[in-house]
Write a protein that holds these residues in place. Sequence first.
Motif, PDB file in Angstrom:
ATOM      1  N   HIS A 249       0.833  -1.207   0.000  1.00  0.00           N
ATOM      2  CA  HIS A 249       0.000   0.000   0.000  1.00  0.00           C
ATOM      3  C   HIS A 249       0.871   1.262   0.000  1.00  0.00           C
ATOM      4  O   HIS A 249       0.590   2.219  -0.727  1.00  0.00           O
ATOM      5  CB  HIS A 249      -0.939  -0.001   1.211  1.00  0.00           C
ATOM      6  CG  HIS A 249      -1.889   1.148   1.230  1.00  0.00           C
ATOM      7  ND1 HIS A 249      -3.009   1.197   0.435  1.00  0.00           N
ATOM      8  CD2 HIS A 249      -1.873   2.310   1.931  1.00  0.00           C
ATOM      9  CE1 HIS A 249      -3.647   2.338   0.649  1.00  0.00           C
ATOM     10  NE2 HIS A 249      -2.974   3.028   1.555  1.00  0.00           N
TER      11      HIS A 249
ATOM     12  N   CYS B  75       1.597   6.318  -7.041  1.00  0.00           N
ATOM     13  CA  CYS B  75       0.447   7.133  -7.448  1.00  0.00           C
ATOM     14  C   CYS B  75       0.750   8.618  -7.260  1.00  0.00           C
ATOM     15  O   CYS B  75       0.362   9.447  -8.095  1.00  0.00           O
ATOM     16  CB  CYS B  75      -0.801   6.736  -6.664  1.00  0.00           C
ATOM     17  SG  CYS B  75      -1.502   5.154  -7.170  1.00  0.00           S
TER      18      CYS B  75
ATOM     19  N   ASP C 262      -5.204  13.581  -9.636  1.00  0.00           N
ATOM     20  CA  ASP C 262      -5.268  13.118  -8.254  1.00  0.00           C
ATOM     21  C   ASP C 262      -5.820  11.703  -8.201  1.00  0.00           C
ATOM     22  O   ASP C 262      -6.622  11.305  -9.051  1.00  0.00           O
ATOM     23  CB  ASP C 262      -6.167  14.034  -7.417  1.00  0.00           C
ATOM     24  CG  ASP C 262      -5.549  15.404  -7.188  1.00  0.00           C
ATOM     25  OD1 ASP C 262      -4.313  15.466  -7.046  1.00  0.00           O
ATOM     26  OD2 ASP C 262      -6.304  16.391  -7.156  1.00  0.00           O
ATOM     27  N   PHE C 263      -5.371  10.947  -7.204  1.00  0.00           N
ATOM     28  CA  PHE C 263      -5.888   9.611  -6.934  1.00  0.00           C
ATOM     29  C   PHE C 263      -6.630   9.670  -5.605  1.00  0.00           C
ATOM     30  O   PHE C 263      -6.094  10.181  -4.619  1.00  0.00           O
ATOM     31  CB  PHE C 263      -4.747   8.590  -6.808  1.00  0.00           C
ATOM     32  CG  PHE C 263      -4.074   8.259  -8.108  1.00  0.00           C
ATOM     33  CD1 PHE C 263      -4.482   7.169  -8.857  1.00  0.00           C
ATOM     34  CD2 PHE C 263      -3.011   9.027  -8.576  1.00  0.00           C
ATOM     35  CE1 PHE C 263      -3.854   6.852 -10.050  1.00  0.00           C
ATOM     36  CE2 PHE C 263      -2.379   8.717  -9.766  1.00  0.00           C
ATOM     37  CZ  PHE C 263      -2.799   7.630 -10.511  1.00  0.00           C
ATOM     38  N   SER C 264      -7.827   9.127  -5.571  1.00  0.00           N
ATOM     39  CA  SER C 264      -8.557   9.077  -4.302  1.00  0.00           C
ATOM     40  C   SER C 264      -7.947   7.987  -3.424  1.00  0.00           C
ATOM     41  O   SER C 264      -7.269   7.076  -3.912  1.00  0.00           O
ATOM     42  CB  SER C 264     -10.039   8.782  -4.547  1.00  0.00           C
ATOM     43  OG  SER C 264     -10.203   7.457  -5.009  1.00  0.00           O
ATOM     44  N   LYS C 265      -8.204   8.077  -2.134  1.00  0.00           N
ATOM     45  CA  LYS C 265      -7.709   7.054  -1.210  1.00  0.00           C
ATOM     46  C   LYS C 265      -8.297   5.692  -1.554  1.00  0.00           C
ATOM     47  O   LYS C 265      -7.626   4.670  -1.429  1.00  0.00           O
ATOM     48  CB  LYS C 265      -8.048   7.430   0.231  1.00  0.00           C
ATOM     49  CG  LYS C 265      -7.238   8.601   0.741  1.00  0.00           C
ATOM     50  CD  LYS C 265      -7.547   8.904   2.186  1.00  0.00           C
ATOM     51  CE  LYS C 265      -6.699  10.074   2.656  1.00  0.00           C
ATOM     52  NZ  LYS C 265      -6.906  10.368   4.069  1.00  0.00           N
ATOM     53  N   GLN C 266      -9.549   5.688  -2.013  1.00  0.00           N
ATOM     54  CA  GLN C 266     -10.192   4.431  -2.388  1.00  0.00           C
ATOM     55  C   GLN C 266      -9.515   3.814  -3.613  1.00  0.00           C
ATOM     56  O   GLN C 266      -9.345   2.594  -3.685  1.00  0.00           O
ATOM     57  CB  GLN C 266     -11.692   4.635  -2.676  1.00  0.00           C
ATOM     58  CG  GLN C 266     -12.511   5.025  -1.473  1.00  0.00           C
ATOM     59  CD  GLN C 266     -12.473   6.536  -1.194  1.00  0.00           C
ATOM     60  OE1 GLN C 266     -11.913   7.317  -1.960  1.00  0.00           O
ATOM     61  NE2 GLN C 266     -13.066   6.931  -0.077  1.00  0.00           N
ATOM     62  N   ALA C 267      -9.128   4.652  -4.567  1.00  0.00           N
ATOM     63  CA  ALA C 267      -8.447   4.147  -5.768  1.00  0.00           C
ATOM     64  C   ALA C 267      -7.097   3.550  -5.395  1.00  0.00           C
ATOM     65  O   ALA C 267      -6.732   2.469  -5.872  1.00  0.00           O
ATOM     66  CB  ALA C 267      -8.272   5.265  -6.792  1.00  0.00           C
ATOM     67  N   ILE C 268      -6.363   4.234  -4.533  1.00  0.00           N
ATOM     68  CA  ILE C 268      -5.058   3.729  -4.090  1.00  0.00           C
ATOM     69  C   ILE C 268      -5.232   2.411  -3.344  1.00  0.00           C
ATOM     70  O   ILE C 268      -4.482   1.452  -3.568  1.00  0.00           O
ATOM     71  CB  ILE C 268      -4.327   4.777  -3.229  1.00  0.00           C
ATOM     72  CG1 ILE C 268      -3.960   5.987  -4.087  1.00  0.00           C
ATOM     73  CG2 ILE C 268      -3.085   4.181  -2.576  1.00  0.00           C
ATOM     74  CD1 ILE C 268      -3.432   7.176  -3.308  1.00  0.00           C
TER      75      ILE C 268
ATOM     76  N   ALA D 157      -7.679   0.261  -3.715  1.00  0.00           N
ATOM     77  CA  ALA D 157      -8.082  -0.767  -4.680  1.00  0.00           C
ATOM     78  C   ALA D 157      -6.881  -1.251  -5.493  1.00  0.00           C
ATOM     79  O   ALA D 157      -6.705  -2.465  -5.695  1.00  0.00           O
ATOM     80  CB  ALA D 157      -9.167  -0.223  -5.608  1.00  0.00           C
ATOM     81  N   ILE D 158      -6.053  -0.324  -5.937  1.00  0.00           N
ATOM     82  CA  ILE D 158      -4.845  -0.698  -6.690  1.00  0.00           C
ATOM     83  C   ILE D 158      -3.927  -1.542  -5.814  1.00  0.00           C
ATOM     84  O   ILE D 158      -3.361  -2.546  -6.264  1.00  0.00           O
ATOM     85  CB  ILE D 158      -4.115   0.555  -7.220  1.00  0.00           C
ATOM     86  CG1 ILE D 158      -4.974   1.278  -8.260  1.00  0.00           C
ATOM     87  CG2 ILE D 158      -2.758   0.179  -7.817  1.00  0.00           C
ATOM     88  CD1 ILE D 158      -4.468   2.665  -8.628  1.00  0.00           C
ATOM     89  N   SER D 159      -3.805  -1.170  -4.553  1.00  0.00           N
ATOM     90  CA  SER D 159      -2.967  -1.926  -3.614  1.00  0.00           C
ATOM     91  C   SER D 159      -3.481  -3.346  -3.441  1.00  0.00           C
ATOM     92  O   SER D 159      -2.701  -4.308  -3.462  1.00  0.00           O
ATOM     93  CB  SER D 159      -2.932  -1.235  -2.249  1.00  0.00           C
ATOM     94  OG  SER D 159      -2.359   0.029  -2.346  1.00  0.00           O
TER      95      SER D 159
END
Length: 135
Positions: free
Chosen positions: A20, A27, A37-43, A45-47
């Motif tokens: 993460h 990101c 920008d990347f949302s915390k949710q996107a980060i 999910a990618i993690s």
Amino acid sequence: MAEGQEEHFSRTQRLKAAVHYVVGSLCQEVADDKEIDFSKQAIAAISEITFRQCESFAKDLEIFARHAKRTTINMDDVKLLARRSRSLYAHISKCSDEIAANSLEQKEKKKKKSVSGGNVSRNSDMDTVVPESKD
């Protein structure tokens, strides 16, 4: 939960946290470079996707080695894993070739070093110790 399971869970959580962190850092680099920008949710999910994909890769690599009746995963297994992605396969093949070339160079250097080290000429007169007489 048994002690072994707790340790496994703890290790898994630490690995997930590390993934993460790295994903978040990457990101952020992309966000700075591309001005998005990347949302915390996107980060998150990618993690999670990255972690699950790594688990899948690890299992596949283990299966490939076991199928070849080996206990060690080697570059052939990694290439087999990457076979579906042409660009990844090409990159891994290039890296593999570079590693093999470097390994060969190191072996040649060691071989030359050991051969030259064995051919050191010595003056036999200097190596012989003759006790002095007490006349």
